[in-house]
Design a protein around this motif. Sequence first.
Motif, PDB file in Angstrom:
ATOM      1  N   GLY A 149       0.804  -1.217   0.000  1.00  0.00           N
ATOM      2  CA  GLY A 149       0.000   0.000   0.000  1.00  0.00           C
ATOM      3  C   GLY A 149       0.829   1.254   0.000  1.00  0.00           C
ATOM      4  N   PRO A 150       1.761   1.471  -0.970  1.00  0.00           N
ATOM      5  CA  PRO A 150       2.626   2.644  -0.938  1.00  0.00           C
ATOM      6  C   PRO A 150       1.830   3.931  -1.084  1.00  0.00           C
ATOM      7  CG  PRO A 150       2.804   1.541  -3.048  1.00  0.00           C
ATOM      8  CD  PRO A 150       1.996   0.645  -2.169  1.00  0.00           C
ATOM      9  N   LEU A 151       2.225   4.952  -0.368  1.00  0.00           N
ATOM     10  CA  LEU A 151       1.571   6.252  -0.437  1.00  0.00           C
ATOM     11  C   LEU A 151       2.553   7.323   0.002  1.00  0.00           C
ATOM     12  CD1 LEU A 151       0.888   7.178   2.734  1.00  0.00           C
ATOM     13  CD2 LEU A 151      -0.872   5.440   2.463  1.00  0.00           C
ATOM     14  N   THR A 152       2.219   8.563  -0.329  1.00  0.00           N
ATOM     15  CA  THR A 152       2.991   9.703   0.144  1.00  0.00           C
ATOM     16  C   THR A 152       2.062  10.634   0.910  1.00  0.00           C
ATOM     17  OG1 THR A 152       4.629   9.635  -1.623  1.00  0.00           O
ATOM     18  CG2 THR A 152       4.316  11.734  -0.521  1.00  0.00           C
ATOM     19  N   LEU A 153       2.454  11.002   2.109  1.00  0.00           N
ATOM     20  CA  LEU A 153       1.699  11.938   2.929  1.00  0.00           C
ATOM     21  C   LEU A 153       2.347  13.315   2.831  1.00  0.00           C
ATOM     22  CD1 LEU A 153       1.310   9.794   6.171  1.00  0.00           C
ATOM     23  CD2 LEU A 153      -0.415  10.155   4.414  1.00  0.00           C
ATOM     24  N   LEU A 177       6.694  15.786   4.642  1.00  0.00           N
ATOM     25  CA  LEU A 177       6.484  14.958   3.459  1.00  0.00           C
ATOM     26  C   LEU A 177       7.084  13.602   3.784  1.00  0.00           C
ATOM     27  CD1 LEU A 177       5.348  15.231   0.554  1.00  0.00           C
ATOM     28  CD2 LEU A 177       7.701  15.591  -0.215  1.00  0.00           C
ATOM     29  N   PHE A 178       6.240  12.573   3.784  1.00  0.00           N
ATOM     30  CA  PHE A 178       6.665  11.247   4.231  1.00  0.00           C
ATOM     31  C   PHE A 178       6.076  10.187   3.307  1.00  0.00           C
ATOM     32  CE2 PHE A 178       6.120   7.444   7.013  1.00  0.00           C
ATOM     33  CZ  PHE A 178       7.462   7.228   7.318  1.00  0.00           C
ATOM     34  N   GLY A 179       6.938   9.358   2.741  1.00  0.00           N
ATOM     35  CA  GLY A 179       6.499   8.282   1.869  1.00  0.00           C
ATOM     36  C   GLY A 179       6.557   6.947   2.579  1.00  0.00           C
ATOM     37  N   VAL A 180       5.502   6.140   2.395  1.00  0.00           N
ATOM     38  CA  VAL A 180       5.496   4.758   2.901  1.00  0.00           C
ATOM     39  C   VAL A 180       5.654   3.865   1.687  1.00  0.00           C
ATOM     40  CG1 VAL A 180       4.238   3.011   4.171  1.00  0.00           C
ATOM     41  CG2 VAL A 180       3.971   5.408   4.790  1.00  0.00           C
ATOM     42  N   ASN A 181       6.834   3.264   1.520  1.00  0.00           N
ATOM     43  CA  ASN A 181       7.107   2.502   0.310  1.00  0.00           C
ATOM     44  C   ASN A 181       7.060   0.998   0.512  1.00  0.00           C
ATOM     45  OD1 ASN A 181       9.381   2.792   1.897  1.00  0.00           O
ATOM     46  ND2 ASN A 181      10.811   2.772   0.205  1.00  0.00           N
TER      47      ASN A 181
END
Length: 536
Positions: A149-153, A177-181
């Motif tokens: 479930g990659p996303l960028t906050l 700015l934080f990405g979950v990869n």
Amino acid sequence: MNRTEQIFELADRQFDGTATPDDVARLAELLTNDPVAHSIYLRYSLVHAQLRMTPPALQRLTASAHSDPTLSAQVGTTPIGWKRWSVGVSLATAASIVLVLWISLSNAPRQDLLEHAPDEQFADAAPSNYDNRQPPIGAVGKLEGHDSGPLTLSIAQGETEFASSGGANLRVTGPALFGVNSPEEGVLYNGSVHAMLESPQSRFSVTTSNLRVVDMGTEFQVAMLDDRHIRVQAMHGQVDVQSRVRLPSYYWHFDDREGAASEDAPSISTPLTLGEHAQRVPGIVGHGAIRFDNTPESIVQIDEGMGTEIGDGLMACSSGITIEAMFISEWSGELLDYDEIFRKEDGVYRILLSFQNDDDVGDYDLPEVAPGPCLSFGLHIEQQGYSELDMPLDGRDGRPTVEQLTDGKPHHVVATYDSFSGQKALYIDGKLCFQHQFSVGGLILCGGPAPAVVGNMWRKREPFAGVLDEVALYDFPLTAEEISLHFENAAAGVCYFGADSHGLDAARWKSITLVTAGTQRVFDKLTGLPVDVMIP
């Protein structure tokens, strides 16, 4: 009620299951032939789907955002470890929480598939949403096959809290700015992130350029202090602060016959399958190289690194990438002639570096350039979709011509993308020749079941003409200084990494120090070195 408000109201009814046939028809009418409206709807629906979803995407994802209450739609949540949260989702939230599984908004012309779409055999083996350009209204936001479930906050202010499916409760404090990869990894571009592990078996790490903070069953925080420095604080337990090993993930020097390391050549290599017309010849650098004769069977297939889905496999890159090679080209430069240097064909999530002259088939070029011979570097970047950096080979503004690159002499090519700067770039013979600037924080979507190929594509339709050597793939961007040094070394006939670089270490990170409970350290994210003494 304006057009945007109508879209949100109708979308809310659709998500809640209360939309009437007239509502659905009106929503479709608002979205038809309106890319801006379509974009708003896609973002909102994707966010809404994530917020309501238990695995396979992020578990119990919740967010708090400052938004216009007249546009908010309340969504129920579950506890995530610290406390119970409720959430208001609005246009402001939808614009700030951008899923990297971006669905292209444009209608895909049939000619797009001429050179780029998988054939039937590959499509059968691939996830069903590889090129989901025009999803039906009711199907938007489904993320089958993407367990990470990659996303960028992007958080303007306040805090956003959620739980990763790897078992970490995360709190991101804005502006950030934080990405979950992946389920066990995040990328911090700005702001701070606080992580608390649910159990000793839970894992989560935070990467910032050349540094990675790896939990060891603990609670910790990573904060960007400025453009260069980060603070790492351990609340409980300890964390391992690691520095990136600036060597390739894969390095195909072709000096050995089976792809394994030889005694006198550095190697981070893999088993290879050579086509009938891929001939081993003396190396541009070192003992060996591969000659390709521009026929379908001139191909080198990489028999390792594939994954089961996008974002998976040893060749999956997220925050940055580099492709590097030495070549002697005999490319014709003629219309509809393609010469691939490197390609991993996972639908629109491909990695591509090739010579092309295709009269702008697919309209993938970003920025737009005039049709003609070019060097093309293709990636799928979140929000942007798939695009190609097409450097015109026209001899203008420091760019080479086709004649200069097919002069019978060895040349060095490097393609890089850096999500920390947003720069996508092409270098020839150690010099920056062409670039495009994306927004900071755009993660790469790549990896998957397709094999990587040197000197062709996996369908054997775009063979190289000439010699390829010293092909390397990195999961980070090389710097301009490193690229210049690699070119100088190769021009001198030695390995990119120097004459003494035998037996390269395949490790991706090395430990710098441990930060223990109740202490914090400050590090230079570019050098990977601590810049302070222990702070109590």
